[in-house]
Design a protein around this motif. Sequence first.
Motif, PDB file in Angstrom:
ATOM      1  N   LEU A 112      40.453  39.041  43.443  1.00 23.63           N
ATOM      2  CA  LEU A 112      40.299  39.360  41.985  1.00 23.63           C
ATOM      3  C   LEU A 112      41.542  39.014  41.110  1.00 23.63           C
ATOM      4  CD1 LEU A 112      38.234  42.625  42.457  1.00 23.63           C
ATOM      5  CD2 LEU A 112      37.362  40.232  41.492  1.00 23.63           C
ATOM      6  N   GLU A 113      42.633  39.436  41.602  1.00 27.54           N
ATOM      7  CA  GLU A 113      44.090  38.960  40.943  1.00 27.54           C
ATOM      8  C   GLU A 113      43.961  37.509  40.657  1.00 27.54           C
ATOM      9  OE1 GLU A 113      46.284  41.787  40.396  1.00 27.54           O
ATOM     10  OE2 GLU A 113      46.892  40.356  38.920  1.00 27.54           O
ATOM     11  N   ARG A 114      44.019  37.080  41.930  1.00 32.19           N
ATOM     12  CA  ARG A 114      44.168  35.351  41.867  1.00 32.19           C
ATOM     13  C   ARG A 114      43.431  34.775  40.852  1.00 32.19           C
ATOM     14  NH1 ARG A 114      46.136  30.728  45.381  1.00 32.19           N
ATOM     15  NH2 ARG A 114      45.674  29.197  43.890  1.00 32.19           N
ATOM     16  N   PHE A 115      42.146  34.924  40.897  1.00 33.25           N
ATOM     17  CA  PHE A 115      41.015  34.458  39.659  1.00 33.25           C
ATOM     18  C   PHE A 115      41.032  35.168  38.506  1.00 33.25           C
ATOM     19  CE2 PHE A 115      40.489  32.575  43.740  1.00 33.25           C
ATOM     20  CZ  PHE A 115      40.396  31.042  43.490  1.00 33.25           C
ATOM     21  N   GLU A 153      29.755  21.085  41.822  1.00 27.51           N
ATOM     22  CA  GLU A 153      30.385  21.248  40.384  1.00 27.51           C
ATOM     23  C   GLU A 153      30.983  22.557  40.135  1.00 27.51           C
ATOM     24  OE1 GLU A 153      26.942  20.129  37.819  1.00 27.51           O
ATOM     25  OE2 GLU A 153      25.990  19.257  39.396  1.00 27.51           O
ATOM     26  N   PRO A 154      32.238  22.741  40.582  1.00 28.58           N
ATOM     27  CA  PRO A 154      32.903  24.067  40.735  1.00 28.58           C
ATOM     28  C   PRO A 154      33.408  24.301  39.354  1.00 28.58           C
ATOM     29  CG  PRO A 154      34.025  22.465  41.946  1.00 28.58           C
ATOM     30  CD  PRO A 154      32.823  21.623  41.731  1.00 28.58           C
ATOM     31  N   PHE A 155      33.638  23.263  38.524  1.00 30.02           N
ATOM     32  CA  PHE A 155      34.251  23.310  37.278  1.00 30.02           C
ATOM     33  C   PHE A 155      33.259  24.010  36.290  1.00 30.02           C
ATOM     34  CE2 PHE A 155      37.155  20.641  39.303  1.00 30.02           C
ATOM     35  CZ  PHE A 155      38.467  21.049  39.004  1.00 30.02           C
ATOM     36  N   SER A 156      31.939  23.879  36.551  1.00 30.62           N
ATOM     37  CA  SER A 156      30.863  24.136  35.455  1.00 30.62           C
ATOM     38  C   SER A 156      31.053  25.834  35.109  1.00 30.62           C
ATOM     39  CB  SER A 156      29.605  23.921  35.949  1.00 30.62           C
ATOM     40  OG  SER A 156      28.882  24.811  37.059  1.00 30.62           O
ATOM     41  N   GLY A 162      40.254  28.992  33.644  1.00 32.74           N
ATOM     42  CA  GLY A 162      39.675  29.075  34.910  1.00 32.74           C
ATOM     43  C   GLY A 162      39.736  27.729  35.643  1.00 32.74           C
ATOM     44  N   GLN A 163      39.395  26.446  34.685  1.00 37.89           N
ATOM     45  CA  GLN A 163      39.926  25.480  35.289  1.00 37.89           C
ATOM     46  C   GLN A 163      41.287  25.021  36.048  1.00 37.89           C
ATOM     47  OE1 GLN A 163      38.557  22.330  32.611  1.00 37.89           O
ATOM     48  NE2 GLN A 163      37.012  23.228  32.050  1.00 37.89           N
ATOM     49  N   GLU A 164      42.132  25.571  35.096  1.00 41.60           N
ATOM     50  CA  GLU A 164      43.338  25.391  35.944  1.00 41.60           C
ATOM     51  C   GLU A 164      43.674  26.309  36.958  1.00 41.60           C
ATOM     52  OE1 GLU A 164      45.935  26.575  32.684  1.00 41.60           O
ATOM     53  OE2 GLU A 164      45.733  24.564  31.676  1.00 41.60           O
ATOM     54  N   LEU A 165      43.402  27.609  37.020  1.00 44.27           N
ATOM     55  CA  LEU A 165      43.263  28.280  38.371  1.00 44.27           C
ATOM     56  C   LEU A 165      42.618  27.434  39.454  1.00 44.27           C
ATOM     57  CD1 LEU A 165      42.462  31.784  36.887  1.00 44.27           C
ATOM     58  CD2 LEU A 165      44.596  31.183  38.133  1.00 44.27           C
ATOM     59  N   TRP A 169      44.262  26.270  42.791  1.00 45.14           N
ATOM     60  CA  TRP A 169      43.816  26.658  44.266  1.00 45.14           C
ATOM     61  C   TRP A 169      43.649  25.231  45.145  1.00 45.14           C
ATOM     62  CZ3 TRP A 169      38.275  27.977  45.668  1.00 45.14           C
ATOM     63  CH2 TRP A 169      38.315  28.332  47.238  1.00 45.14           C
ATOM     64  N   LEU A 170      42.701  24.112  44.535  1.00 44.96           N
ATOM     65  CA  LEU A 170      42.407  23.041  45.421  1.00 44.96           C
ATOM     66  C   LEU A 170      43.541  22.382  45.712  1.00 44.96           C
ATOM     67  CD1 LEU A 170      39.393  21.824  43.383  1.00 44.96           C
ATOM     68  CD2 LEU A 170      39.312  23.378  45.428  1.00 44.96           C
ATOM     69  N   ALA A 171      44.505  22.197  44.991  1.00 45.97           N
ATOM     70  CA  ALA A 171      45.868  21.577  45.404  1.00 45.97           C
ATOM     71  C   ALA A 171      46.431  22.442  46.453  1.00 45.97           C
ATOM     72  CB  ALA A 171      46.891  21.233  44.044  1.00 45.97           C
TER      73      ALA A 171
END
Lengths: 241, 230
Positions: A112-115, A153-156, A162-165, A169-171
């Motif tokens: 929860l903290e991470r996101f 479609e994870p950015f939707s 949120g997009q930056e988080l 994470w993906l990187a």
Amino acid sequence: MQHVQKRIGERWVLSDVSVVLGAGRALAVLGPNGAGKSTLLRVAAGLWSPSGGMVYRFGRRGTPDHTASDPRVGLVGHQSFLYPALTALENLMVYGRLYGLSRPKVKAEAALERFGLRWSANEPLKTFSRGMKQRLSLARAWLSDPELLLLDEPFSGLDLEGQELLTGWLAEHRRRGGAQLLITHSVEEALKVGDAVAILMRGRLVWWGSRDAADEDGLRVRYREWLSKGGIGSFASFGSS
Amino acid sequence: MAQQGRHRFIRKFWVIVGKDLLLELRTKDTWVGMLAFVVMVIFLFAFAFGTDRSQVRQTFSGILWLAFLFAGILGVGRTYHHEMPEEALVGLMLAPGERTWIVVAKMSVAFCFMFGLELVASPLFFILLNQPWTGRWAAYLAALALGAWGFVGVGTLLSALAANVRSGEALLPLLLVPLEIPVLITAVEATRAILATPPGNPWGWLEGLLAYDVIFLALPLVLYDYLWEV
């Protein structure tokens, strides 16, 4: 995936799709509505068995009856796979326990903290906005630390933070050797995440190439060309400018 | 390794059971509805029969199981209710462990609700319908448990089907009631024998009920694999 086919009812949703995804790599799949993108993810996740061809995960062939799941696979879908009546923390604790994590509450709080959802840990999911649900869905996937991440479609719905988080994470996930298969409508998102990009049209991979080989404008033009050849999406709903 | 695998599977079962009980505790939308229905049936029959104890005696086991049947339909119809809005079933399927444990957990929770309802409602039936207790507790509890298990076995399978189709809630009783007829007949006859004066022999009926339960437990476990892709 080797020569994977999938038939739903009378319709062949996937036809002869072959994809190899190595450790630390990300493939972004572009395609219009109805191209078979979500079906591709469900077959890759082992939720659906292919009607033809083979699916290998981590070098092993998926079980023919698909009755057991591989905990190394994480899926972020259109829906959050969570329970509206439970709080954010309770939802993540359910998944923490399902995946056999030690100290599931601590891990759930860390997720929860991470996101960026720590402040709404005790709020029920039914009170969440679309973007918050999406963040919690990402936290759910993050919790089990999957080696193969399947993203629909994870950015939707995500705001800029949120997009930056998610991008961060993906990187990090790729750096640690994780593999990613991303489904998107957006050329920009495909190039932001994918090392390679493929175009899926009517259940077939019609074009693929490395990110280096395709700049955003070039890929956009190519995608439009394929849409005009038989995609069922319209130009009006295409891309972001 | 095999030990670890077994623990993983048992864990999946217990986590789903715990989660479903927590959801019920939070929402109270299954058990309360079932209990309210049964209490309503008891009061209706109590008023209809008045103080005529002999008339009630003839039909008591039928009234009992009629109430449990329809309350059970209300209950099993909501087996996958909490999974539907956000496709949480997909998350359960992706979690480690065989998918069969999802089914077994769902059946077990449905059984707890049904059997719990029977245990709470039975004394109310006897008190409000003015019936003296003359039976054997062990046999009566066996009839309730076997009847409940036979009901939820097929009920949870059909509930999964109904959850995935339009107008599924209307479809569920139409599919479920005909399939439950053998369970109902044997449960009613076993209960009648248990409560008869002098007591009859219910064991033949209970063995029949057990046989149906085995079939109705095996059927969903075999068919669920085909359901996952619906």
